[in-house]
Motif scaffolding. Sequence first.
Motif, mmCIF file in Angstrom:
data_model
loop_
_atom_site.group_PDB
_atom_site.id
_atom_site.type_symbol
_atom_site.label_atom_id
_atom_site.label_comp_id
_atom_site.label_asym_id
_atom_site.label_seq_id
_atom_site.Cartn_x
_atom_site.Cartn_y
_atom_site.Cartn_z
ATOM 1 N N THR A 39 -2.470 0.141 3.002
ATOM 2 C CA THR A 39 -1.027 0.368 2.978
ATOM 3 C C THR A 39 -0.625 1.637 3.715
ATOM 4 O O THR A 39 0.544 1.801 4.083
ATOM 5 C CB THR A 39 -0.514 0.460 1.525
ATOM 6 O OG1 THR A 39 -1.213 1.513 0.847
ATOM 7 C CG2 THR A 39 -0.740 -0.847 0.783
ATOM 8 N N GLN A 40 -1.572 2.533 3.965
ATOM 9 C CA GLN A 40 -1.278 3.785 4.667
ATOM 10 C C GLN A 40 -1.725 3.760 6.120
ATOM 11 O O GLN A 40 -1.463 4.715 6.857
ATOM 12 C CB GLN A 40 -1.977 4.951 3.955
ATOM 13 C CG GLN A 40 -1.540 5.156 2.515
ATOM 14 C CD GLN A 40 -2.355 6.248 1.831
ATOM 15 O OE1 GLN A 40 -3.581 6.247 1.889
ATOM 16 N NE2 GLN A 40 -1.669 7.185 1.205
ATOM 17 N N HIS A 42 -0.871 1.725 8.655
ATOM 18 C CA HIS A 42 0.072 1.329 9.697
ATOM 19 C C HIS A 42 0.537 2.537 10.515
ATOM 20 O O HIS A 42 0.812 3.605 9.980
ATOM 21 C CB HIS A 42 1.294 0.640 9.086
ATOM 22 C CG HIS A 42 2.396 0.429 10.079
ATOM 23 N ND1 HIS A 42 3.576 1.126 10.033
ATOM 24 C CD2 HIS A 42 2.476 -0.385 11.163
ATOM 25 C CE1 HIS A 42 4.342 0.755 11.036
ATOM 26 N NE2 HIS A 42 3.699 -0.167 11.735
#
Length: 442
Positions: A39-40, A42
């Motif tokens: 989730t981090q 990108h």
Amino acid sequence: MTATADAEAAANELTPLADYLGSVLRRLRALPPLDLDLTQAHGNTLAEDVLAPHAFPAFDQAAIDGYAARWEDLALARGAGYAPAAGPLPGAGRTGEPRPVRLNVVGDLGAASWRPVRLTPGACFSVAAGSPLPSTADVVVPVEWTDQGMAAVEIYRIPKRGYGVRRAGEEVAAGELLARAGTYVSPALVAIFAATGIGHVVVRPSPRVVIVATGDELVDVGRASQPGQVVDTNSHALTAAAAEVGALAYRVGICDDDPEGLRGLLEDQTLRADLIITTGGTGTGPGDMVRRILSRREGSRAGPVTFTEVALYPGTALGFGTVGAEEVPVVCLPGDPGAALIGFEVLARPAIQLLAGAEPVFRPSARAHLLETVSSPAGLREFRPAHVAERRGGGYTVQPLRGGPYTLSGLADANGLLVLGERVTTAAAGSTVDVLLLDRRR
């Protein structure tokens, strides 16, 4: 000696842009990698190749809502040797038309179904998109091609074998290369990582870039310039440019032409920067404080930064080196806004890309049909704002924009940069020229 000869002689003393870029970029290294939660990840670039640990889809599944069946049951019901076509739509069975195929519906399967099931001849399952496929099914008949029966269903149109079916590993096989090191982690790439069971990836962090505008004449935005004052355009524009390329950009603001103030500010900023960009003061005039201060070695507090006269138009004077005890790279750009933005494109942007581990580091380029005759300074590589358009039938055209490279209005309208080499003094309309393509969102 003529004025033209004087200009050519002066240009011959300049460092070719390609040589200068090569010498700068060779001194930079990509930032150390980090293992980040998906989730981090990108917006970063991959530090290593990524392989799929599992296949996608992970199991045979229905691609659409409908009825999972054995294709041979459908074909045999229509008669031996039946070849499917775009058969009749609902209402079939009238005189002269094939009769519907009737199958028993023996159950319903949803995306959360997990027990393995098997079809028997003459039977089918009602299935939702994403549900596991019965082991012997090889076709899914769309709901709209049926009477939507619940205990038994009449099928009016027969699809081809394999229609509506997604087989395990059809899109990605286990062990398949998903992305190479240097690839930008896009939302779609996050999706395929998640789908194949990847929860963490090793990436290069986004570079932290600090932007400093220098000059006693500078005043902040929100007011008109007065004699002796210039609105600080560069720190705002370059902060936006650094953010556009994916950096964590920090605008420090305006620093006066005070040696101690400049040294102290840069020393402070090395604590949070992977790259510092300054604008203004790169020339050789009495007020060019950045060049005077940073070109000297002052212990661990500043320098050495080398200032080079580069065969670049606009803005020949560029600086590169390190500052502070941590030897943080610094790029020094001219103070003119147009020259600063062009300098960012040709020098600072590739530096940021290299620190981020991104590939390629340069903008994409193309050859284009020039629509208007232009002249260019001898001995300098010019980057001129332009509008690039795709030609019908392939290729590009390029239209130079008004005012040349120094005008902000031209840069604001540009979706490309016309590149005219050092030996080009005139490029005629109809000739083929190089362009850099800007990824403007418009």
